[in-house]
Design a protein around this motif. Structure first.
Motif, mmCIF file in Angstrom:
data_model
loop_
_atom_site.group_PDB
_atom_site.id
_atom_site.type_symbol
_atom_site.label_atom_id
_atom_site.label_comp_id
_atom_site.label_asym_id
_atom_site.label_seq_id
_atom_site.Cartn_x
_atom_site.Cartn_y
_atom_site.Cartn_z
ATOM 1 N N VAL A 42 0.833 -1.215 0.000
ATOM 2 C CA VAL A 42 0.000 0.000 0.000
ATOM 3 C C VAL A 42 0.865 1.261 0.000
ATOM 4 O O VAL A 42 0.586 2.194 -0.770
ATOM 5 C CB VAL A 42 -0.985 -0.007 1.190
ATOM 6 N N PRO A 43 1.922 1.341 0.826
ATOM 7 C CA PRO A 43 2.803 2.515 0.721
ATOM 8 C C PRO A 43 3.387 2.704 -0.673
ATOM 9 O O PRO A 43 3.535 3.835 -1.145
ATOM 10 C CB PRO A 43 3.898 2.222 1.751
ATOM 11 N N ALA A 44 3.731 1.598 -1.339
ATOM 12 C CA ALA A 44 4.246 1.708 -2.705
ATOM 13 C C ALA A 44 3.185 2.269 -3.639
ATOM 14 O O ALA A 44 3.474 3.122 -4.495
ATOM 15 C CB ALA A 44 4.713 0.336 -3.204
ATOM 16 N N LEU A 45 1.942 1.807 -3.489
ATOM 17 C CA LEU A 45 0.834 2.322 -4.296
ATOM 18 C C LEU A 45 0.643 3.808 -4.056
ATOM 19 O O LEU A 45 0.475 4.597 -5.004
ATOM 20 C CB LEU A 45 -0.448 1.555 -3.949
ATOM 21 N N VAL A 46 0.659 4.211 -2.799
ATOM 22 C CA VAL A 46 0.463 5.612 -2.430
ATOM 23 C C VAL A 46 1.591 6.482 -3.001
ATOM 24 O O VAL A 46 1.346 7.526 -3.613
ATOM 25 C CB VAL A 46 0.405 5.751 -0.892
ATOM 26 N N PHE A 47 2.833 6.034 -2.816
ATOM 27 C CA PHE A 47 3.973 6.822 -3.297
ATOM 28 C C PHE A 47 3.938 6.976 -4.814
ATOM 29 O O PHE A 47 4.154 8.072 -5.348
ATOM 30 C CB PHE A 47 5.281 6.159 -2.855
ATOM 31 N N ALA A 48 3.660 5.864 -5.509
ATOM 32 C CA ALA A 48 3.644 5.911 -6.976
ATOM 33 C C ALA A 48 2.558 6.852 -7.490
ATOM 34 O O ALA A 48 2.738 7.524 -8.512
ATOM 35 C CB ALA A 48 3.427 4.512 -7.539
ATOM 36 N N ALA A 49 1.425 6.908 -6.788
ATOM 37 C CA ALA A 49 0.327 7.779 -7.222
ATOM 38 C C ALA A 49 0.635 9.254 -6.971
ATOM 39 O O ALA A 49 0.240 10.123 -7.759
ATOM 40 C CB ALA A 49 -0.961 7.391 -6.508
ATOM 41 N N LEU A 50 1.369 9.543 -5.883
ATOM 42 C CA LEU A 50 1.601 10.937 -5.501
ATOM 43 C C LEU A 50 2.891 11.504 -6.066
ATOM 44 O O LEU A 50 2.978 12.711 -6.320
ATOM 45 C CB LEU A 50 1.616 11.059 -3.966
ATOM 46 N N GLY A 148 2.034 8.742 17.286
ATOM 47 C CA GLY A 148 2.458 7.491 16.668
ATOM 48 C C GLY A 148 1.977 7.325 15.249
ATOM 49 O O GLY A 148 2.470 6.444 14.526
ATOM 50 N N VAL A 149 1.005 8.148 14.816
ATOM 51 C CA VAL A 149 0.478 8.027 13.461
ATOM 52 C C VAL A 149 1.565 8.283 12.415
ATOM 53 O O VAL A 149 1.510 7.760 11.303
ATOM 54 C CB VAL A 149 -0.712 8.998 13.260
ATOM 55 N N TRP A 150 2.581 9.085 12.775
ATOM 56 C CA TRP A 150 3.642 9.413 11.820
ATOM 57 C C TRP A 150 4.578 8.243 11.579
ATOM 58 O O TRP A 150 5.449 8.303 10.712
ATOM 59 C CB TRP A 150 4.429 10.621 12.316
ATOM 60 N N LYS A 151 4.407 7.165 12.355
ATOM 61 C CA LYS A 151 5.213 5.967 12.135
ATOM 62 C C LYS A 151 4.535 4.986 11.175
ATOM 63 O O LYS A 151 5.117 3.973 10.806
ATOM 64 C CB LYS A 151 5.474 5.266 13.467
ATOM 65 N N VAL A 152 3.285 5.260 10.793
ATOM 66 C CA VAL A 152 2.541 4.382 9.894
ATOM 67 C C VAL A 152 3.152 4.480 8.494
ATOM 68 O O VAL A 152 3.276 5.589 7.946
ATOM 69 C CB VAL A 152 1.048 4.764 9.861
ATOM 70 N N PRO A 153 3.561 3.345 7.880
ATOM 71 C CA PRO A 153 4.251 3.397 6.587
ATOM 72 C C PRO A 153 3.483 4.130 5.493
ATOM 73 O O PRO A 153 4.087 4.856 4.693
ATOM 74 C CB PRO A 153 4.438 1.913 6.234
ATOM 75 N N SER A 154 2.159 3.950 5.431
ATOM 76 C CA SER A 154 1.397 4.619 4.369
ATOM 77 C C SER A 154 1.384 6.128 4.562
ATOM 78 O O SER A 154 1.325 6.883 3.577
ATOM 79 C CB SER A 154 -0.030 4.071 4.312
ATOM 80 N N VAL A 155 1.450 6.587 5.814
ATOM 81 C CA VAL A 155 1.523 8.029 6.079
ATOM 82 C C VAL A 155 2.880 8.564 5.641
ATOM 83 O O VAL A 155 2.976 9.622 5.004
ATOM 84 C CB VAL A 155 1.279 8.318 7.575
ATOM 85 N N LEU A 156 3.940 7.826 5.968
ATOM 86 C CA LEU A 156 5.286 8.226 5.541
ATOM 87 C C LEU A 156 5.381 8.251 4.017
ATOM 88 O O LEU A 156 6.013 9.148 3.437
ATOM 89 C CB LEU A 156 6.324 7.259 6.119
ATOM 90 N N ALA A 157 4.754 7.252 3.347
ATOM 91 C CA ALA A 157 4.765 7.218 1.882
ATOM 92 C C ALA A 157 4.023 8.413 1.304
ATOM 93 O O ALA A 157 4.418 8.955 0.260
ATOM 94 C CB ALA A 157 4.141 5.912 1.392
ATOM 95 N N THR A 158 2.962 8.838 1.978
ATOM 96 C CA THR A 158 2.211 10.007 1.526
ATOM 97 C C THR A 158 3.089 11.255 1.581
ATOM 98 O O THR A 158 3.156 12.027 0.615
ATOM 99 C CB THR A 158 0.972 10.220 2.407
ATOM 100 N N ALA A 160 6.346 11.414 1.657
ATOM 101 C CA ALA A 160 7.445 11.296 0.697
ATOM 102 C C ALA A 160 6.967 11.560 -0.721
ATOM 103 O O ALA A 160 7.635 12.261 -1.500
ATOM 104 C CB ALA A 160 8.069 9.910 0.798
ATOM 105 N N GLY A 161 5.802 11.012 -1.081
ATOM 106 C CA GLY A 161 5.264 11.208 -2.425
ATOM 107 C C GLY A 161 4.937 12.652 -2.710
ATOM 108 O O GLY A 161 5.246 13.179 -3.792
ATOM 109 N N ILE A 162 4.324 13.321 -1.735
ATOM 110 C CA ILE A 162 3.982 14.734 -1.909
ATOM 111 C C ILE A 162 5.253 15.575 -2.016
ATOM 112 O O ILE A 162 5.347 16.493 -2.845
ATOM 113 C CB ILE A 162 3.101 15.219 -0.737
ATOM 114 N N ALA A 163 6.256 15.263 -1.181
ATOM 115 C CA ALA A 163 7.517 16.015 -1.212
ATOM 116 C C ALA A 163 8.208 15.871 -2.562
ATOM 117 O O ALA A 163 8.689 16.856 -3.139
ATOM 118 C CB ALA A 163 8.430 15.523 -0.086
ATOM 119 N N VAL A 164 8.246 14.640 -3.083
ATOM 120 C CA VAL A 164 8.878 14.405 -4.391
ATOM 121 C C VAL A 164 8.150 15.181 -5.485
ATOM 122 O O VAL A 164 8.766 15.788 -6.366
ATOM 123 C CB VAL A 164 8.893 12.898 -4.712
ATOM 124 N N GLY A 165 6.816 15.171 -5.414
ATOM 125 C CA GLY A 165 6.030 15.891 -6.412
ATOM 126 C C GLY A 165 6.233 17.395 -6.336
ATOM 127 O O GLY A 165 6.398 18.069 -7.358
#
Length: 290
Positions: A42-50, A148-158, A160-165
């Motif tokens: 799911v983090p990979a899906l999120v990162f690739a989309a963002l 602790g929510v900031w440790k959730v991988p999908s949140v971190l992927a979000t 990272a994806g937004i930052a890259v974009g």
């Protein structure tokens, strides 16, 4: 229109039904697969989309605001309904507030509205996901640390994806292909695992289960229609929001209720009957939105 709706929903419910049948016959342990899905696929899906040149988070601010309005409104409506029924708000509010925007919402958005709908659907998923792992967990256990929510991988992927974009960083094409391939695993696995998980649910209270199953999409669609009047959204975003509002309760609600000992039998009834009721409510939402 009917054939189009059936063609959209059939793959979703076919994979879920297959998971249910396999779950009934073989009782597979998908705990490790589910953890891999939440931590890797799911983090990979999120990162690739963002992390996409065509994705600009500023373009989705109205949609994110509408999603927040819808999720929060469902929570308030759930609290009022719980008080009226004499049910513990901690039992009823989360299933009404947090819908199945991952397992069903993401594949449904792509099948109904095309690949271009994945990025906004992921953004909506992350609003709900962020609130579920922070406010939703706190609601069931006030001693929990929201940080602790900031440790959730999908949140971190979000993030990272937004930052890259935003920074305009171009990810090496072969690396992005590999990330997309990992992300492609997540959606069919979500649907299959949903079916297996439903075999573990039991109807502990039929009346509350039926009320919750109907209230979740009815309140969600009503708030989506209200949000359309208050917030400027494109036609495609309006359709996405309406379908988002019609989604059934997330299976994660049952997992949280069991973890925090918050009447899991009642929550399981709402989740199980809610996902069955999706066969009725999702076609209605698609008929209006398409």
């Amino acid at each position: 229109m009917l054939l189009r709706i059936v063609s959209i929903l059939f793959p979703l419910f076919a994979l879920t039904a297959l998971g249910y049948l396999v779950g009934r016959r073989q009782r597979p342990d998908l705990s490790h697969a589910n953890k891999l899905n939440m931590d890797v696929f799911v983090p990979a899906l999120v990162f690739a989309a963002l992390a996409n040149k065509s994705f600009h988070v500023a373009d989705f601010v109205p949609l994110l605001g509408a999603t927040l309005f819808l999720v929060g409104g469902c929570g308030l409506a759930g609290w009022a309904l719980a008080r009226g029924l004499g049910v513990a708000p901690r039992t009823l509010v989360p299933p009404l507030m947090f819908n199945n925007c991952g397992n069903l919402g993401l594949p449904l958005a792509v099948l109904a509205f095309g690949d271009q709908a994945l990025a906004p659907a992921v953004a909506m998923f992350m609003v709900s996901n962020l609130l579920h792992f922070s406010f939703g967990a706190w609601l069931l256990d006030h001693s929990i640390s929201v940080a602790g929510v900031w440790k959730v991988p999908s949140v971190l992927a979000t993030l990272a994806g937004i930052a890259v974009g935003l920074l305009g960083i171009e990810v090496w094409a072969p690396a992005m292909t590999a990330i997309r391939m990992l992300g492609d695993i997540s959606i069919p696995l979500m649907l299959f695992a949903l079916g297996v998980r439903l075999t573990e649910s039991r109807i502990g209270e039929l009346r509350l289960g039926l009320i919750g199953a109907a209230a979740r999409p009815l309140i969600g669609m009503a708030l989506a229609l209200l949000a359309m009047q208050l917030i400027p959204l494109s036609k495609s975003e309006q359709a996405l929001l309406l379908v988002f509002g019609a989604l059934p309760p997330a299976v994660l609600n049952y997992i949280f209720a069991e973890r925090y000992h918050q009447e899991p039998e009642k929550v399981a009834s709402i989740v199980l009957l809610g996902n069955v009721a999706a066969l009725l409510f999702l076609p209605v939402a698609l008929a209006i939105g398409l």
